[in-house]
Motif scaffolding. Structure first.
Motif, PDB file in Angstrom:
ATOM      1  N   HIS A  94      24.560 -39.324  72.237  1.00 50.45           N
ATOM      2  CA  HIS A  94      23.679 -37.795  71.752  1.00 50.45           C
ATOM      3  C   HIS A  94      24.470 -37.573  70.689  1.00 50.45           C
ATOM      4  O   HIS A  94      23.346 -37.492  69.496  1.00 50.45           O
ATOM      5  CB  HIS A  94      24.008 -36.561  72.601  1.00 50.45           C
ATOM      6  N   TYR A 104      15.461 -31.039  70.107  1.00 46.91           N
ATOM      7  CA  TYR A 104      15.483 -31.147  69.193  1.00 46.91           C
ATOM      8  C   TYR A 104      13.451 -31.753  69.408  1.00 46.91           C
ATOM      9  O   TYR A 104      13.235 -32.632  69.230  1.00 46.91           O
ATOM     10  CB  TYR A 104      15.775 -32.110  67.926  1.00 46.91           C
ATOM     11  N   SER A 129      18.218 -33.952  72.563  1.00 49.57           N
ATOM     12  CA  SER A 129      18.783 -33.053  73.264  1.00 49.57           C
ATOM     13  C   SER A 129      18.279 -31.595  73.705  1.00 49.57           C
ATOM     14  O   SER A 129      16.702 -31.623  74.231  1.00 49.57           O
ATOM     15  CB  SER A 129      19.832 -31.997  73.014  1.00 49.57           C
ATOM     16  N   HIS A 154      28.293 -30.863  64.208  1.00 48.65           N
ATOM     17  CA  HIS A 154      27.460 -30.914  65.459  1.00 48.65           C
ATOM     18  C   HIS A 154      28.741 -31.887  66.129  1.00 48.65           C
ATOM     19  O   HIS A 154      28.611 -31.847  67.185  1.00 48.65           O
ATOM     20  CB  HIS A 154      26.051 -32.020  65.058  1.00 48.65           C
ATOM     21  N   HIS A 188      30.262 -31.142  70.316  1.00 43.67           N
ATOM     22  CA  HIS A 188      30.302 -31.604  71.260  1.00 43.67           C
ATOM     23  C   HIS A 188      31.834 -32.801  71.644  1.00 43.67           C
ATOM     24  O   HIS A 188      31.955 -32.433  72.757  1.00 43.67           O
ATOM     25  CB  HIS A 188      29.317 -33.458  71.427  1.00 43.67           C
TER      26      HIS A 188
HETATM   27 FE   LIG Z   1      23.377 -31.309  70.534  1.00 46.65          FE
END
Ligand SMILES: [Fe+2]
Length: 227
Positions: A55, A87, A85, A144, A148
């Motif tokens: 991802h 979006y 995810s 981002h 994660h």
């Molecule tokens: Fe994400």
């Protein structure tokens, strides 16, 4: 939640190095795992490590490489569906509780996907040295992926903690008693400033700077030796 910038993103060389080390860090966090550990999803809130790895890669492919490099060839057309995810403007996706059902693509292919996208981003950054829009998306992608990384650490702990034999995540998670005092930060009680104020990247939910009262606590200086 959205990202914001109050100044031009880092210079290209700095950004390139930060991007490379961010990508390596994600893989380092997963390094102690056995290949079977990359797939389970014990509860819907926990995503499989394989999903996080893919991802965070898809994010760079979808929002940077596809729109900004007309020569770029998408690694696999199915991956947007598998690894999106939330979006909505990027299309449909596998529902979150079903992420752990995906035994394919195998981990080895996800790692190949990571290398493919990492190299393509590095090439783009070298070519488009002065493109501030590209720099801002890379900055957002790094932040981002760092989110994660945090999710990975606690999802890995949850996955291993649900195994009947409670396997250790390497030797890197120590209890307070096992760690030397220098590895712990002691924080006294009092009114503290939290929230972001200043130049550079922040998420909108980190704004604005304000005061809170905190009880005394101690916290390890880093979550594990992998971090
Ligand atoms: Fe994400």
């Amino acid at each position: 939640m959205t990202g914001r910038f109050t100044q031009a993103a880092s210079t290209n060389t700095v950004l390139l190095d930060r991007f490379k080390s961010c990508r390596l860090q994600t893989e380092k966090i997963c390094a102690p795992l056995e290949v079977e550990d990359y797939v389970p999803q014990p509860i819907p809130e926990v995503s499989p490590p394989k999903w996080h790895l893919a991802h965070s890669t898809w994010f760079f492919e979808q929002f940077l490489l596809v729109p900004f490099n007309s020569d770029y060839k998408v690694y696999d057309q199915d991956f947007a569906y598998l690894f999106n995810s939330y979006y909505n403007n990027a299309g449909d996706r596998v529902l979150r509780p079903n992420r752990g059902l995906m035994s394919r693509p195998p981990v080895i292919e996800v790692m190949a996907y990571r290398n493919y996208v990492t190299n393509a981003v590095l090439e783009l950054l070298e070519k488009e040295e002065r493109n501030s829009q590209i720099s801002e998306i890379v900055e957002l992608g790094i932040n981002h992926e760092q989110q994660h990384q945090e999710l990975l650490v606690y999802d890995i702990k949850y996955i291993l903690g649900n195994q009947p034999t409670f396997p250790k995540y390497g030797d890197s998670f120590g209890t307070k008693a096992e760690k030397t005092i220098e590895e712990w930060l002691e924080v006294s009680e009092g009114i503290k400033q939290i929230g972001f104020a200043g130049d550079g990247f922040s998420y909108d939910n980190e704004l604005g700077k304000h005061r809170v009262f905190l009880e005394p606590y101690s916290i390890s200086k880093k979550p594990c030796d992998q971090c």
